[in-house]
Design an enzyme around this catalytic site. Structure first.
Site, mmCIF file in Angstrom:
data_model
loop_
_atom_site.group_PDB
_atom_site.id
_atom_site.type_symbol
_atom_site.label_atom_id
_atom_site.label_comp_id
_atom_site.label_asym_id
_atom_site.label_seq_id
_atom_site.Cartn_x
_atom_site.Cartn_y
_atom_site.Cartn_z
ATOM 1 N N GLU A 179 -26.032 -55.122 -30.942
ATOM 2 C CA GLU A 179 -26.357 -54.868 -29.692
ATOM 3 C C GLU A 179 -27.440 -55.910 -29.388
ATOM 4 O O GLU A 179 -27.743 -56.266 -28.099
ATOM 5 C CB GLU A 179 -26.901 -53.535 -29.370
ATOM 6 C CG GLU A 179 -27.186 -53.086 -27.866
ATOM 7 C CD GLU A 179 -27.397 -51.557 -27.634
ATOM 8 O OE1 GLU A 179 -27.273 -50.715 -28.396
ATOM 9 O OE2 GLU A 179 -28.060 -51.535 -26.409
ATOM 10 N N LEU A 199 -18.960 -50.018 -31.691
ATOM 11 C CA LEU A 199 -18.692 -50.055 -33.187
ATOM 12 C C LEU A 199 -17.685 -50.992 -33.508
ATOM 13 O O LEU A 199 -17.816 -51.540 -34.841
ATOM 14 C CB LEU A 199 -18.252 -48.701 -33.402
ATOM 15 C CG LEU A 199 -19.245 -47.746 -33.318
ATOM 16 C CD1 LEU A 199 -18.682 -46.021 -33.683
ATOM 17 C CD2 LEU A 199 -20.658 -47.745 -33.894
ATOM 18 N N SER A 224 -26.341 -46.475 -34.063
ATOM 19 C CA SER A 224 -24.902 -46.270 -34.690
ATOM 20 C C SER A 224 -24.815 -44.880 -34.907
ATOM 21 O O SER A 224 -23.820 -44.136 -35.016
ATOM 22 C CB SER A 224 -25.002 -47.250 -35.832
ATOM 23 O OG SER A 224 -24.854 -48.539 -35.283
ATOM 24 N N ARG A 247 -18.189 -46.723 -16.570
ATOM 25 C CA ARG A 247 -19.538 -46.093 -16.673
ATOM 26 C C ARG A 247 -20.370 -46.447 -15.708
ATOM 27 O O ARG A 247 -20.939 -45.315 -15.089
ATOM 28 C CB ARG A 247 -20.037 -46.482 -18.011
ATOM 29 C CG ARG A 247 -19.390 -45.573 -19.247
ATOM 30 C CD ARG A 247 -20.275 -45.920 -20.537
ATOM 31 N NE ARG A 247 -19.303 -45.277 -21.466
ATOM 32 C CZ ARG A 247 -19.578 -45.583 -22.716
ATOM 33 N NH1 ARG A 247 -20.531 -46.373 -23.205
ATOM 34 N NH2 ARG A 247 -18.956 -44.944 -23.616
ATOM 35 N N GLN A 261 -21.004 -41.176 -30.906
ATOM 36 C CA GLN A 261 -20.033 -40.346 -30.894
ATOM 37 C C GLN A 261 -18.638 -40.556 -30.999
ATOM 38 O O GLN A 261 -17.715 -40.375 -31.793
ATOM 39 C CB GLN A 261 -20.307 -38.999 -29.990
ATOM 40 C CG GLN A 261 -21.930 -38.519 -30.186
ATOM 41 C CD GLN A 261 -22.199 -37.457 -28.957
ATOM 42 O OE1 GLN A 261 -21.649 -37.420 -27.967
ATOM 43 N NE2 GLN A 261 -23.358 -36.858 -29.081
ATOM 44 N N GLY A 319 -16.484 -43.245 -30.881
ATOM 45 C CA GLY A 319 -15.404 -43.920 -31.815
ATOM 46 C C GLY A 319 -15.407 -45.446 -31.880
ATOM 47 O O GLY A 319 -16.130 -45.858 -31.243
ATOM 48 N N GLU A 327 -11.413 -42.584 -23.511
ATOM 49 C CA GLU A 327 -12.690 -42.594 -22.880
ATOM 50 C C GLU A 327 -12.301 -43.638 -21.733
ATOM 51 O O GLU A 327 -11.451 -44.138 -21.348
ATOM 52 C CB GLU A 327 -13.668 -43.334 -23.777
ATOM 53 C CG GLU A 327 -14.066 -42.514 -24.923
ATOM 54 C CD GLU A 327 -15.054 -42.864 -26.053
ATOM 55 O OE1 GLU A 327 -16.124 -43.527 -25.339
ATOM 56 O OE2 GLU A 327 -15.099 -42.752 -27.142
ATOM 57 N N HIS A 349 -28.194 -46.716 -22.041
ATOM 58 C CA HIS A 349 -27.416 -46.692 -23.114
ATOM 59 C C HIS A 349 -27.143 -47.829 -23.873
ATOM 60 O O HIS A 349 -27.201 -47.699 -25.138
ATOM 61 C CB HIS A 349 -25.976 -45.634 -22.692
ATOM 62 C CG HIS A 349 -25.232 -45.758 -23.671
ATOM 63 N ND1 HIS A 349 -25.295 -44.633 -24.620
ATOM 64 C CD2 HIS A 349 -23.916 -45.993 -23.848
ATOM 65 C CE1 HIS A 349 -24.263 -44.745 -25.410
ATOM 66 N NE2 HIS A 349 -23.354 -45.348 -24.925
ATOM 67 N N HIS A 386 -25.169 -44.528 -19.364
ATOM 68 C CA HIS A 386 -24.252 -43.510 -19.918
ATOM 69 C C HIS A 386 -24.168 -42.531 -18.813
ATOM 70 O O HIS A 386 -25.453 -42.014 -18.580
ATOM 71 C CB HIS A 386 -24.304 -43.061 -21.375
ATOM 72 C CG HIS A 386 -23.095 -42.478 -21.717
ATOM 73 N ND1 HIS A 386 -22.614 -41.285 -21.333
ATOM 74 C CD2 HIS A 386 -22.256 -42.793 -22.727
ATOM 75 C CE1 HIS A 386 -21.743 -40.752 -21.764
ATOM 76 N NE2 HIS A 386 -21.146 -41.948 -22.787
ATOM 77 N N LYS A 436 -37.438 -50.260 -39.439
ATOM 78 C CA LYS A 436 -38.831 -49.804 -38.551
ATOM 79 C C LYS A 436 -39.245 -48.426 -39.057
ATOM 80 O O LYS A 436 -40.537 -48.089 -39.066
ATOM 81 C CB LYS A 436 -38.578 -50.143 -37.255
ATOM 82 C CG LYS A 436 -39.577 -49.800 -36.431
ATOM 83 C CD LYS A 436 -39.307 -50.239 -35.077
ATOM 84 C CE LYS A 436 -40.171 -49.802 -33.696
ATOM 85 N NZ LYS A 436 -39.403 -50.279 -32.423
ATOM 86 N N ARG A 496 -20.129 -52.682 -20.531
ATOM 87 C CA ARG A 496 -19.271 -52.591 -22.042
ATOM 88 C C ARG A 496 -18.219 -51.571 -21.858
ATOM 89 O O ARG A 496 -18.533 -50.255 -21.297
ATOM 90 C CB ARG A 496 -20.290 -52.316 -23.162
ATOM 91 C CG ARG A 496 -19.596 -51.767 -24.278
ATOM 92 C CD ARG A 496 -20.203 -51.557 -25.799
ATOM 93 N NE ARG A 496 -21.126 -50.668 -25.494
ATOM 94 C CZ ARG A 496 -20.840 -49.607 -25.980
ATOM 95 N NH1 ARG A 496 -19.544 -49.130 -25.864
ATOM 96 N NH2 ARG A 496 -21.749 -48.356 -25.629
#
Ligand code: SIN
Length: 516
Positions: free
Chosen positions: A354, A371, A47, A273, A51, A53, A118, A330, A227, A39, A365
């Site tokens: 996504e 990723l 993506s 989260r 940050q 990983g 995380e 997020h 997030h 677009k 998630r």
């Protein structure tokens, strides 16, 4: 309307240029002629901004079962069991294959892989690259691999999916018609429906709206992950502060010096989260500011160079040890219903990343599983496609009706305000109903059935209205609180512990209710 004159052909069309899109393109381009549409510029994707990983049970002390359990617990047991097993079991091989292509994750001075941590992971299992530039590094690496093998058509938004005899046969873009044996939606998320978001400007849910318009099933749209930590400057969310920062020891504190997560959850700052976001939201609604206290992290700027430069761009003195934060939309756990090979309910149409809903993320998630999802499920989509592809003739026919009717549209900001105020981190029946009524004043059923707008801004608003309405009506249907969907009129504890059965909020019924 008759599809107009010049039709271009490809074997496979991919809509979107994030990691999932590029990985499918990579697996297919040896065998098939692939066109990737974007677009905007091809670098504009969520993506690229990722940050933290990639999570995977690679460390010798780790096991896929532990990753499986963390994924399911965080997803509040709403996850599709088969999809989670595939993710965590095939994840390891997918990462090894990626490294085998020549990609380097960060290593220590002995050349050993570095593992970050995380939220809601019980151990360090996050691989990263460039410190906190993992997504960008992975995407750049793939652009290099694909540059001479795949045609990228940038700044040519896909405005509709073409359907003939109950099969998706390609796309209509702003500048032309393209037919293909297979069309893959990889358009990413919906963060831009909210005032505060970590998502890129283009993440307005177009792919989901387009798939819904042609009758593909959509599910679990109420599960929007916030997030906990966007950088908060002058009342705006201006970029992501990775959860990996809390993984390295940062804590959330209020402007009067309290620890936000004390007494809230046993995992404290590394709780799932949804729990951390609600705790921050509560503090902010009570008039407090919330900060990440990073004073315990040595070498902050070398471990987190992207975040350091983000802070510096907005003149936030990170050396003071305090970074102001706010939650932001997020990730969407729902999306276009697919099986574990990316097939939607509409033949010829696939979805990945996504925009797709395999059910792998459940109601919430787990950090850095997206990723990994892109690496794992892109391979499966590509292999399935290669197995199935056969040439098909395409008739010049469209099922959408041309309409001259003028429908007044809201602004993008009005949609964001409505979603943020009524369909945000904490929801209740009255607010959801108000939002539903607000959306329906714009004749959603007509927007679904009308031919697509050529004007970029209007089309984006129409797709945002459809997606906002899908999220709102799904949130109304789900009367329990689960994961990222929190209903203050239905206490989490009661519903979560009583009901452990997956009930997907499918939006097919809305089609049957006379909206199509
Ligand atoms: C983060 O770095 O905190 C985001 C990673 C993710 O969403 O998985």
């Amino acid at each position: 309307m008759k599809w107009r004159s010049i039709m271009h052909k490809a074997d496979v069309i991919i809509v979107g240029s994030g990691l999932a899109a590029l990985m499918v393109a990579y697996h297919l381009c040896e065998h098939k002629n692939v066109i990737v549409f974007t677009k905007s510029n091809k670098e504009v994707s969520n993506s690229w901004l990722a940050q933290g990983g990639v999570a995977a049970a690679i460390h010798p002390a780790d096991h896929w079962l532990s990753h499986y359990e963390d994924t399911i617990t965080t997803g509040c047991e709403h996850n599709d069991d088969e999809a989670v097993r595939i993710l965590v079991q095939e994840g390891r091989e997918a990462i090894e294959q990626f490294m085998h292509l020549g990609f380097s994750f960060d290593v220590d001075e002995r050349g050993e892989l570095l593992f970050g941590r995380e939220g809601a992971h019980r151990m360090r299992r996050i691989l990263h690259a460039g410190g906190d530039a993992t997504g960008k590094k992975m995407v750049e690496f793939l652009f290099e691999k694909l540059s001479s093998r795949v045609l990228f058509i940038e700044n040519d938004p896909v405005i509709d999916l073409l359907v003939n005899d109950g099969r998706c046969v390609g796309v209509r873009t702003k500048n032309g018609l393209y037919v293909a044996e297979a069309t893959i939606v990889a358009t990413g998320g919906i963060g831009q429906l909210y005032t505060f978001t970590s998502n890129v400007e283009t993440a307005t849910g177009d792919g989901i709206a387009m798939a819904y318009r042609v009758g593909a099933a959509v599910a679990d749209m109420e599960f929007v992950q916030f997030h906990p930590t966007m950088l908060y400057v002058d009342g705006k969310a201006v970029g992501l502060i990775s959860e990996a920062v809390r993984g390295e020891g940062a804590t959330l504190v209020t402007d009067d010096g309290r620890h936000v997560m004390d007494g809230v959850h046993p995992q404290k700052d590394l709780a799932p989260r949804d729990i951390v976001s609600r705790a921050i939201d509560r503090e902010m609604k009570n008039g407090h500011l919330v900060f990440l206290d990073i004073s315990a992290i040595p070498h902050f700027s070398s471990r987190f160079p992207t975040i350091t430069s983000l802070c510096e761009r907005y003149q936030i003195n990170w050396r003071s040890g305090l970074i102001p934060v706010v939650p932001g939309a997020h990730f969407l756990m729902g999306g276009i219903v697919v099986n574990v090979d990316g097939e939607t309910t509409l033949p010829g149409l696939y979805a990945v990343g996504e925009a797709a809903c395999t059910g792998v993320h459940g109601a919430n998630r787990l950090a850095s599983n997206s990723l990994l999802e892109a690496l794992v499920f892109s391979r499966r989509v590509a292999f399935r496609l290669l197995q199935k592809m056969e040439r098909r003739s395409v008739m010049e026919k469209s099922e959408k009706k041309e309409s001259n009717e003028r429908i007044s549209l809201p602004t993008k900001e009005q949609i964001q305000q409505t979603m943020t105020q009524y369909v945000g981190i904490v929801r209740d029946y009255d607010q959801l109903l108000q939002a539903k009524q607000w959306f329906e004043q714009y004749s959603i059923h007509k927007l679904v059935n009308m031919a697509s707008e050529h004007d970029d801004e209007k089309r984006t608003i129409i797709y945002m209205l459809i997606v906002g309405w899908l999220i709102t009506t799904s949130a109304l249907q789900r009367k329990e609180s689960r994961g990222a969907h929190y209903r203050s009129d239905e206490p989490f504890e009661k519903m979560y512990w009583e009901k452990r059965r997956i009930v997907r909020t499918k939006t097919e019924h809305l089609i049957k209710e006379g909206f199509r």
